[in-house]
Scaffold this active site. Structure first.
Site, PDB file in Angstrom:
ATOM      1  N   GLU A   1       4.235  13.237  -4.542  1.00 37.65           N
ATOM      2  CA  GLU A   1       3.517  13.286  -3.275  1.00 37.65           C
ATOM      3  C   GLU A   1       4.167  14.319  -2.347  1.00 37.65           C
ATOM      4  O   GLU A   1       5.362  14.266  -2.102  1.00 37.65           O
ATOM      5  CB  GLU A   1       3.588  11.894  -2.643  1.00 37.65           C
ATOM      6  CG  GLU A   1       2.613  11.703  -1.541  1.00 37.65           C
ATOM      7  CD  GLU A   1       2.571  10.252  -1.073  1.00 37.65           C
ATOM      8  OE1 GLU A   1       3.624   9.592  -1.062  1.00 37.65           O
ATOM      9  OE2 GLU A   1       1.477   9.804  -0.712  1.00 37.65           O
TER      10      GLU A   1
ATOM     11  N   GLU B   1       0.886  -1.176   0.000  1.00 31.31           N
ATOM     12  CA  GLU B   1       0.000   0.000   0.000  1.00 31.31           C
ATOM     13  C   GLU B   1       0.912   1.210   0.000  1.00 31.31           C
ATOM     14  O   GLU B   1       1.522   1.517   1.029  1.00 31.31           O
ATOM     15  CB  GLU B   1      -0.856   0.012   1.266  1.00 31.31           C
ATOM     16  CG  GLU B   1      -1.779  -1.149   1.400  1.00 31.31           C
ATOM     17  CD  GLU B   1      -3.076  -0.958   0.641  1.00 31.31           C
ATOM     18  OE1 GLU B   1      -3.274   0.118   0.042  1.00 31.31           O
ATOM     19  OE2 GLU B   1      -3.881  -1.892   0.644  1.00 31.31           O
TER      20      GLU B   1
HETATM   21  P1  NDP Z   1       8.331   5.216   4.568  1.00 33.41           P
HETATM   22  O1  NDP Z   1       8.154   4.441   3.326  1.00 33.41           O
HETATM   23  O2  NDP Z   1       9.564   5.973   4.751  1.00 33.41           O
HETATM   24  O3  NDP Z   1       8.224   4.239   5.823  1.00 33.41           O
HETATM   25  C1  NDP Z   1       7.143   3.386   6.029  1.00 33.41           C
HETATM   26  C2  NDP Z   1       7.582   2.293   6.964  1.00 33.41           C
HETATM   27  O4  NDP Z   1       8.552   1.482   6.290  1.00 33.41           O
HETATM   28  C3  NDP Z   1       8.271   2.767   8.242  1.00 33.41           C
HETATM   29  O5  NDP Z   1       7.933   1.889   9.291  1.00 33.41           O
HETATM   30  C4  NDP Z   1       9.724   2.673   7.872  1.00 33.41           C
HETATM   31  O6  NDP Z   1      10.570   2.571   9.001  1.00 33.41           O
HETATM   32  C5  NDP Z   1       9.735   1.408   7.039  1.00 33.41           C
HETATM   33  N1  NDP Z   1      10.818   1.261   6.079  1.00 33.41           N
HETATM   34  C6  NDP Z   1      11.429   2.223   5.349  1.00 33.41           C
HETATM   35  N2  NDP Z   1      12.361   1.661   4.541  1.00 33.41           N
HETATM   36  C7  NDP Z   1      12.330   0.313   4.764  1.00 33.41           C
HETATM   37  C8  NDP Z   1      13.062  -0.804   4.245  1.00 33.41           C
HETATM   38  N3  NDP Z   1      14.003  -0.669   3.327  1.00 33.41           N
HETATM   39  N4  NDP Z   1      12.762  -2.035   4.709  1.00 33.41           N
HETATM   40  C9  NDP Z   1      11.794  -2.205   5.618  1.00 33.41           C
HETATM   41  N5  NDP Z   1      11.098  -1.184   6.170  1.00 33.41           N
HETATM   42  C10 NDP Z   1      11.342   0.058   5.735  1.00 33.41           C
HETATM   43  O7  NDP Z   1       7.021   6.091   4.701  1.00 33.41           O
HETATM   44  P2  NDP Z   1       6.621   7.080   5.855  1.00 33.41           P
HETATM   45  O8  NDP Z   1       6.675   6.440   7.190  1.00 33.41           O
HETATM   46  O9  NDP Z   1       7.403   8.312   5.619  1.00 33.41           O
HETATM   47  O10 NDP Z   1       5.058   7.274   5.534  1.00 33.41           O
HETATM   48  C11 NDP Z   1       4.588   8.101   4.584  1.00 33.41           C
HETATM   49  C12 NDP Z   1       4.389   7.374   3.265  1.00 33.41           C
HETATM   50  O11 NDP Z   1       3.503   6.280   3.414  1.00 33.41           O
HETATM   51  C13 NDP Z   1       3.745   8.275   2.248  1.00 33.41           C
HETATM   52  O12 NDP Z   1       4.426   8.186   1.031  1.00 33.41           O
HETATM   53  C14 NDP Z   1       2.326   7.754   2.107  1.00 33.41           C
HETATM   54  O13 NDP Z   1       1.708   7.961   0.907  1.00 33.41           O
HETATM   55  C15 NDP Z   1       2.491   6.312   2.415  1.00 33.41           C
HETATM   56  N6  NDP Z   1       1.248   5.784   2.966  1.00 33.41           N
HETATM   57  C16 NDP Z   1       0.471   4.972   2.189  1.00 33.41           C
HETATM   58  C17 NDP Z   1      -0.722   4.487   2.643  1.00 33.41           C
HETATM   59  C18 NDP Z   1      -1.563   3.582   1.814  1.00 33.41           C
HETATM   60  O14 NDP Z   1      -2.466   2.946   2.327  1.00 33.41           O
HETATM   61  N7  NDP Z   1      -1.313   3.445   0.522  1.00 33.41           N
HETATM   62  C19 NDP Z   1      -1.224   4.818   3.981  1.00 33.41           C
HETATM   63  C20 NDP Z   1      -0.334   5.665   4.713  1.00 33.41           C
HETATM   64  C21 NDP Z   1       0.863   6.116   4.213  1.00 33.41           C
HETATM   65  P3  NDP Z   1      11.091   3.851   9.825  1.00 33.41           P
HETATM   66  O15 NDP Z   1      10.410   5.048   9.294  1.00 33.41           O
HETATM   67  O16 NDP Z   1      10.736   3.531  11.230  1.00 33.41           O
HETATM   68  O17 NDP Z   1      12.566   3.917   9.589  1.00 33.41           O
END
Ligand code: NDP
Length: 496
Positions: free
Chosen positions: A384, A250
Site C-alpha cells: 500500500e 478494517e
Molecule cells: P495506523 O494503522 O497507523 O493508525 C490507525 C489508528 O490506529 C490511529 O488512530 C492510530 O493512532 C491507531 N493505532 C496505531 N497503532 C495502534 C496500537 N498498537 N494500538 C491501538 N491503536 C493504534 O493507520 P493510519 O492512521 O496511518 O491510516 C492509514 C491506514 O489505514 C492505511 O493503511 C489505510 O489503508 C487504512 N485504512 C483502512 C480503511 C478501511 O476501511 N479498510 C479506511 C481508512 C484507512 P495514532 O496514529 O493517533 O498514533
C-alpha cells in the site's frame, strides 16, 4: 490558533492528562491550527467508566427514542456542515470541494440511515422449531465498544464506527488519529445536543501506542473496532485476543482496476484517474493497480497521463483545487521513497514522481504519479502506497488479468471494466474483495456494506450488515409443554 480541550468524556470537553502536547496542523501549509494535550491511561479509564455508566440506560432506551435522537443529530450536523467541511479540509489537507461534496454529506446520510436502521434489528422468526419450545432471538448490544480510527477521512471513519454501535444500543469510546481529532469532537458534541445521553459517545485523543493501546487492553471494553493499517490491526487483534474480545478490523487495501479490451476506454481512463487520486490517494479503496488488456494498453496509459496533467494542485480552500496535500510531510516522504525505489528497480515514471514546485514548501504535496513497467512482485505493486500513485500493467488473457488482480495479500475493493456482461460477472465472482465495482470505482452508499477479505480485515462498516459486529445474538428457548417428564430426559436417566 487555540489551545483545545481534545478529550470528550461523559459529555464534557477536557484536557488530557498525559503531559504530552499535541499540535494539530494544516498539512497543506504546515500551519498549526490547534494545540492540546494527549489522553493518559487515566483518561481512558474515565472514558470507559463513563461508557459503562451510560450503557444500561442507553441499551434499554426504546429504538424509536434512539432513532429520534439520531434524526435530530443528523439535522444539527446538516446545519453545521459548512463549518465541519472547512475544518475537515484544513486539518486533512483535502480540497474543500471534497470535504463539502463527499466527507460531510456522506456522514450526515450515514447518521440518517442508522437512525432508521436502529428500529430494524432483525433475527429469525419466533417459532416452535422443536415442536416443544418456542425459540426466539434477542439481538443485544455487546457493551462498551473501543474504536480506533485513522486520519484519511477523519469524520467518516469516526461515523462508520460510532453509528452502528450506538444505533444498536452500545456505548463507545473512540480514539481518532491524534493528527485529526477536531471533527470527531464536534460530532460527539452534536450528539449530546441532539439528546444522546452523556457517556454514550466518548472521544479520547492521543497516540496509538499509549491511549490506543490502553483502550484496547482495557478490561471494561467488550469489543474493539479498528480501522487503520494492516500492521497496527495485527497488533490490536493480538492485544484483544488475550481477553477474547470481539474484534472488527478494517485494514489496508491495494485495489486492482481491471480493464478488458472491450471497455469504454474514456470511462475507464477517467475512472482510473478519479479513483487513484481521490483524497490524494489516501483512500483504502483507491485504484492502485490498473491491469489493462494489451490491445488497449497504450491508449489507456496515454489518456490517463493526459488526464493527470489536468489535475490542479493548490490551496485547499480554493473551490477550483482538485488535489490537496498528503496528511503530513512524513507520509509524503514515505510515498516519495516508494516511488524512488520503484524507479531504481526499473519501473518507468510516466507522470509526476516528485514534489511539485508551485505549492507551499511547508505543505505535504506530491504530484499525481503514473508508473508503468513495474514488476508484479515489486514493492510498488504489492504494498500500500497511500498516496496519489497509479501503476499500470498490461495483461493478455482474461485469466491472466483476474489472476493478477488477486495477486496481493489484500482484498478490500476492486473494479472491472467491460461492456460484456459475462466478463464483468466472472470478474465479480472471481476477484477476492469485499466490494467489486463494475464500470466504476469508489462510490459508496450507506445501505451497502464496506469491509475486506484476507489481509484487508473482516467485519463490515455501514449498512445493516454492520449490526452483526455490534450485537450479540441470543437464543431464548422456552418450554411450551409444561411437562415434568420430557422425552429427552430418557437419554440421561431411565424414567420411573
Ligand atoms: P495506523 O494503522 O497507523 O493508525 C490507525 C489508528 O490506529 C490511529 O488512530 C492510530 O493512532 C491507531 N493505532 C496505531 N497503532 C495502534 C496500537 N498498537 N494500538 C491501538 N491503536 C493504534 O493507520 P493510519 O492512521 O496511518 O491510516 C492509514 C491506514 O489505514 C492505511 O493503511 C489505510 O489503508 C487504512 N485504512 C483502512 C480503511 C478501511 O476501511 N479498510 C479506511 C481508512 C484507512 P495514532 O496514529 O493517533 O498514533
Amino acid at each position: 490558533m487555540t489551545h483545545h480541550e481534545l478529550q470528550f468524556i461523559a459529555g464534557q470537553r477536557r484536557h488530557g492528562r498525559a503531559g504530552t502536547s499535541l499540535r494539530i496542523t494544516d498539512p497543506s501549509t504546515g500551519e498549526v491550527v490547534a494545540t492540546g494535550t494527549a489522553a493518559s491511561a487515566d483518561d481512558v479509564d474515565d472514558a470507559v467508566a463513563a461508557a459503562h455508566t451510560a450503557f444500561a440506560g442507553w441499551a434499554g432506551t426504546p429504538p424509536a427514542e434512539r432513532s429520534a435522537a439520531m434524526l435530530r443529530w443528523a439535522e444539527i450536523l446538516r446545519q453545521r456542515s459548512g463549518e465541519l467541511a472547512a475544518i475537515e479540509s484544513r486539518n486533512g489537507g483535502k480540497p474543500i470541494k471534497l470535504a463539502e461534496g463527499f466527507d460531510i454529506p456522506g456522514v450526515i446520510d450515514n447518521v440518517a440511515f442508522f437512525a432508521g436502521a436502529a428500529r430494524n434489528l432483525e433475527g429469525k422468526a419466533v417459532a416452535e422449531y422443536s415442536g416443544d419450545h418456542t425459540s426466539a432471538i434477542r439481538r443485544e448490544p455487546v457493551g462498551v465498544v473501543a474504536s480506533i480510527a485513522p486520519w484519511n477521512y477523519p469524520l467518516q471513519m469516526a461515523a462508520w464506527k460510532v453509528l452502528p454501535a450506538v444505533a444498536a444500543g452500545n456505548t463507545i469510546v473512540l480514539k481518532p488519529s491524534e493528527l485529526t481529532p477536531l471533527t470527531s469532537l464536534m460530532f460527539a458534541e452534536s450528539a449530546r445536543e441532539a439528546g444522546i445521553p452523556d457517556g454514550v459517545i466518548n472521544i479520547i485523543t492521543g497516540s496509538g501506542q499509549t491511549a490506543g493501546q490502553a483502550l484496547v487492553e482495557h478490561h471494561g471494553v467488550a469489543m474493539v473496532s479498528f480501522t487503520g493499517s494492516t500492521a497496527a490491526g495485527r497488533q490490536v487483534a493480538a492485544t484483544a485476543a488475550s481477553e477474547v474480545k470481539r474484534v472488527h478490523l478494517e485494514l489496508g487495501g491495494k485495489a486492482p482496476f481491471v480493464v478488458f479490451d472491450d471497455a469504454d476506454l474514456e470511462a475507464a481512463a477517467r475512472g482510473a484517474v478519479a479513483g487513484a487520486l481521490i483524497n490524494a490517494g489516501q483512500d483504502c479503496t483507491a485504484a492502485t493497480r490498473a491491469y489493462v488488456q494489451r490491445p488497449v494498453y497504450d491508449m489507456f496509459v496515454h489518456r490517463v497521463a493526459a488526464l493527470m496533467d489536468e489535475v490542479r494542485l493548490g490551496p485547499v480552500d480554493e473551490p477550483g483545487t482538485d488535489m490537496g496535500s498528503l496528511i503530513s510531510r512524513g507520509q509524503r516522504d514515505r510515498v516519495a521513497d516508494m516511488v524512488d525505489r520503484a524507479r531504481q528497480d526499473g519501473a518507468k515514471v510516466v507522470r509526476g514522481g516528485k514534489i511539485p514546485s508551485h505549492t507551499p514548501e511547508a505543505g505535504a504535496y506530491y504530484e499525481p504519479t503514473l508508473i508503468t513497467d513495474a514488476a508484479q512482485d515489486s514493492e510498488i505493486v504489492q504494498h500500500e502506497v497511500f498516496g496519489p500513485v497509479l501503476v499500470c500493467l498490461p495483461f493478455d488473457t482474461d485469466d491472466e488479468g483476474l489472476t493478477l488482480a488477486n495477486d496481493t495479500p489484500y482484498g478490500l475493493a476492486a473494479s472491472a471494466w467491460s461492456r460484456d456482461v459475462f466478463r464483468t460477472q466472472r470478474a465479480s465472482r472471481e476477484i477476492q474483495a469485499g466490494c467489486v465495482w463494475i464500470n466504476d470505482h469508489i462510490p459508496i452508499i450507506s445501505e451497502m456494506p464496506h469491509g475486506g477479505y484476507r489481509a484487508s480485515g473482516f467485519g463490515k462498516d455501514m449498512s445493516t450488515y454492520s449490526f452483526e459486529e455490534y450485537t450479540n445474538v441470543k437464543h431464548v428457548m422456552s418450554d411450551i409443554t409444561g411437562e415434568a417428564h420430557k422425552a429427552w430426559h430418557d437419554l440421561v436417566f431411565t424414567s420411573r
